[in-house]
Design a protein around this motif. Structure first.
Motif, mmCIF file in Angstrom:
data_model
loop_
_atom_site.group_PDB
_atom_site.id
_atom_site.type_symbol
_atom_site.label_atom_id
_atom_site.label_comp_id
_atom_site.label_asym_id
_atom_site.label_seq_id
_atom_site.Cartn_x
_atom_site.Cartn_y
_atom_site.Cartn_z
ATOM 1 N N ALA A 194 4.517 -34.095 -46.458
ATOM 2 C CA ALA A 194 5.764 -34.351 -46.878
ATOM 3 C C ALA A 194 6.833 -33.518 -46.581
ATOM 4 O O ALA A 194 7.996 -33.825 -46.302
ATOM 5 C CB ALA A 194 5.537 -34.114 -48.512
ATOM 6 N N ALA A 195 6.490 -31.987 -46.371
ATOM 7 C CA ALA A 195 7.512 -31.377 -45.891
ATOM 8 C C ALA A 195 8.037 -31.423 -44.664
ATOM 9 O O ALA A 195 9.095 -31.418 -44.203
ATOM 10 C CB ALA A 195 7.161 -29.619 -46.098
ATOM 11 N N GLY A 196 6.939 -32.005 -43.726
ATOM 12 C CA GLY A 196 7.377 -32.459 -42.272
ATOM 13 C C GLY A 196 8.136 -33.536 -42.253
ATOM 14 O O GLY A 196 9.021 -33.620 -41.476
ATOM 15 N N VAL A 197 8.109 -34.472 -43.206
ATOM 16 C CA VAL A 197 8.811 -35.602 -43.113
ATOM 17 C C VAL A 197 10.449 -35.139 -43.430
ATOM 18 O O VAL A 197 11.315 -35.840 -43.012
ATOM 19 C CB VAL A 197 8.265 -36.809 -44.177
ATOM 20 N N GLN A 198 10.356 -34.305 -44.382
ATOM 21 C CA GLN A 198 11.831 -33.771 -44.759
ATOM 22 C C GLN A 198 12.367 -32.935 -43.711
ATOM 23 O O GLN A 198 13.417 -33.119 -43.317
ATOM 24 C CB GLN A 198 11.898 -33.018 -46.010
ATOM 25 N N ASP A 199 11.638 -32.301 -42.893
ATOM 26 C CA ASP A 199 12.226 -31.487 -41.588
ATOM 27 C C ASP A 199 12.600 -32.554 -40.716
ATOM 28 O O ASP A 199 13.566 -32.142 -40.113
ATOM 29 C CB ASP A 199 10.769 -30.722 -41.170
ATOM 30 N N GLY B 42 -9.425 -29.821 -51.164
ATOM 31 C CA GLY B 42 -8.282 -28.662 -51.413
ATOM 32 C C GLY B 42 -7.410 -28.851 -50.233
ATOM 33 O O GLY B 42 -6.041 -28.989 -50.147
ATOM 34 N N TRP B 43 -7.865 -28.796 -48.851
ATOM 35 C CA TRP B 43 -7.088 -28.714 -47.576
ATOM 36 C C TRP B 43 -6.588 -30.155 -47.541
ATOM 37 O O TRP B 43 -5.501 -30.234 -47.027
ATOM 38 C CB TRP B 43 -8.375 -28.387 -46.398
ATOM 39 N N THR B 44 -7.262 -31.312 -47.931
ATOM 40 C CA THR B 44 -6.550 -32.460 -47.978
ATOM 41 C C THR B 44 -5.219 -32.395 -48.617
ATOM 42 O O THR B 44 -4.136 -33.136 -48.447
ATOM 43 C CB THR B 44 -7.681 -33.639 -48.270
ATOM 44 N N ARG B 45 -5.353 -32.103 -49.951
ATOM 45 C CA ARG B 45 -4.291 -31.988 -50.616
ATOM 46 C C ARG B 45 -3.135 -31.311 -50.226
ATOM 47 O O ARG B 45 -2.022 -31.377 -50.144
ATOM 48 C CB ARG B 45 -4.541 -31.379 -52.247
ATOM 49 N N GLU B 46 -3.353 -30.068 -49.745
ATOM 50 C CA GLU B 46 -2.506 -29.081 -49.022
ATOM 51 C C GLU B 46 -1.798 -29.887 -47.839
ATOM 52 O O GLU B 46 -0.436 -29.754 -47.431
ATOM 53 C CB GLU B 46 -3.271 -27.861 -48.677
ATOM 54 N N GLY B 47 -2.705 -30.687 -47.100
ATOM 55 C CA GLY B 47 -2.279 -31.362 -45.947
ATOM 56 C C GLY B 47 -1.095 -32.390 -46.316
ATOM 57 O O GLY B 47 -0.248 -32.722 -45.527
ATOM 58 N N GLU B 48 -1.500 -33.030 -47.408
ATOM 59 C CA GLU B 48 -0.487 -33.865 -47.988
ATOM 60 C C GLU B 48 0.924 -33.113 -48.374
ATOM 61 O O GLU B 48 2.143 -34.037 -48.029
ATOM 62 C CB GLU B 48 -0.894 -34.870 -49.219
ATOM 63 N N HIS B 49 1.040 -32.099 -48.910
ATOM 64 C CA HIS B 49 2.077 -31.510 -49.133
ATOM 65 C C HIS B 49 2.916 -31.050 -47.851
ATOM 66 O O HIS B 49 4.104 -30.947 -47.686
ATOM 67 C CB HIS B 49 1.934 -29.993 -49.812
ATOM 68 N N LEU B 50 2.054 -30.592 -46.712
ATOM 69 C CA LEU B 50 2.320 -30.148 -45.335
ATOM 70 C C LEU B 50 3.259 -31.468 -44.761
ATOM 71 O O LEU B 50 4.248 -31.304 -44.096
ATOM 72 C CB LEU B 50 1.529 -29.721 -44.496
ATOM 73 N N ILE C 12 5.565 -40.092 -29.590
ATOM 74 C CA ILE C 12 5.365 -38.644 -29.550
ATOM 75 C C ILE C 12 4.491 -38.066 -30.716
ATOM 76 O O ILE C 12 4.779 -38.771 -31.803
ATOM 77 C CB ILE C 12 6.840 -38.133 -29.578
ATOM 78 N N VAL C 13 3.582 -37.428 -30.538
ATOM 79 C CA VAL C 13 2.776 -36.726 -31.960
ATOM 80 C C VAL C 13 3.086 -35.514 -31.852
ATOM 81 O O VAL C 13 3.254 -34.640 -31.033
ATOM 82 C CB VAL C 13 1.279 -37.088 -31.696
ATOM 83 N N VAL C 14 3.526 -34.854 -33.273
ATOM 84 C CA VAL C 14 3.656 -33.617 -33.339
ATOM 85 C C VAL C 14 2.827 -33.142 -34.618
ATOM 86 O O VAL C 14 2.404 -33.993 -35.333
ATOM 87 C CB VAL C 14 5.125 -33.320 -33.933
ATOM 88 N N THR C 15 2.028 -32.115 -34.040
ATOM 89 C CA THR C 15 1.052 -31.463 -35.194
ATOM 90 C C THR C 15 1.880 -30.686 -36.216
ATOM 91 O O THR C 15 2.734 -29.834 -35.891
ATOM 92 C CB THR C 15 0.128 -30.744 -34.569
ATOM 93 N N THR C 16 1.189 -30.387 -37.358
ATOM 94 C CA THR C 16 1.562 -29.637 -38.336
ATOM 95 C C THR C 16 0.309 -28.842 -38.907
ATOM 96 O O THR C 16 -0.700 -29.493 -39.301
ATOM 97 C CB THR C 16 2.315 -29.988 -39.393
ATOM 98 N N GLU C 17 0.271 -27.836 -39.085
ATOM 99 C CA GLU C 17 -0.894 -26.891 -39.691
ATOM 100 C C GLU C 17 -0.425 -26.027 -40.771
ATOM 101 O O GLU C 17 -1.389 -25.273 -41.373
ATOM 102 C CB GLU C 17 -1.690 -25.985 -38.731
ATOM 103 N N GLY C 18 0.814 -25.930 -41.191
ATOM 104 C CA GLY C 18 1.238 -25.200 -42.438
ATOM 105 C C GLY C 18 1.771 -23.959 -41.988
ATOM 106 O O GLY C 18 1.847 -22.890 -42.954
ATOM 107 N N THR C 19 2.081 -23.543 -40.799
ATOM 108 C CA THR C 19 2.739 -22.283 -40.340
ATOM 109 C C THR C 19 4.285 -22.424 -40.416
ATOM 110 O O THR C 19 4.704 -23.489 -40.411
ATOM 111 C CB THR C 19 2.565 -21.793 -39.096
#
Length: 156
Positions: free
Chosen positions: A72-77, A62-70, A5-12
């Motif tokens: 990391a948050a997704g892994v926790q979720d 900058g978008w790449t750094r933001e993606g890394e944070h997203l 399964i692939v789930v996408t994240t875009e920061g929303t």
């Protein structure tokens, strides 16, 4: 049934519901989960014919750094042992095209995405990445709204 399964994240804010839902499915099915973030192509996104004196490479960094944070948050979720976070650049592709191509390259057999579920004029003006993905997909796509209940036994 579904093995990858692939789930996408875009920061929303609604990404959290889709990630938790995909993780619940992953656990229930014994599948693998890939959390995918596509870094937009700044050259493509900023190509409006204006001379903005903007450095596209620094914006993408900058978008790449933001993606890394997203991610990391997704892994926790997800709180899922069989999860792989993955970030890929769009590189000349629009986001829906990049999502579908990356999911195919990963051998995914289900794609999970969040959607705002906009209707009417807002939908016409803003469009929807999820709509484009569903329209062009050759694999099953599950669309999750923010209020979608989690699978049984997967309450946060």
């Amino acid at each position: 049934m579904y093995r990858h399964i692939v789930v996408t994240t875009e920061g929303t804010d609604i990404d959290h519901a889709a990630i938790r839902h995909a993780a619940g499915l992953t656990r229930a099915l014994g599948a693998r989960l890939t959390l995918l973030h596509i870094v937009p192509d700044a050259h493509r996104e900023l190509d409006s014919g204006n001379d903005l004196s903007v450095n596209a490479e620094s914006i993408e960094q900058g978008w790449t750094r933001e993606g890394e944070h997203l991610l990391a948050a997704g892994v926790q979720d997800a709180n899922c042992a069989r999860l792989t976070p993955l970030q890929r650049p769009a590189r000349g592709r629009d986001i829906p095209q990049a999502i579908l191509q990356e999911a195919a390259a990963l051998g995914a057999d289900l794609l999970v995405m969040a959607t705002h579920g906009r209707k009417g004029l807002a939908h016409l003006l803003l469009g929807s990445v999820a709509d484009r993905v569903v329209h062009d997909a050759t694999l099953p796509v599950m669309i999750v709204h923010a209020g979608t209940p989690l699978p049984a036994g997967d309450a946060p």
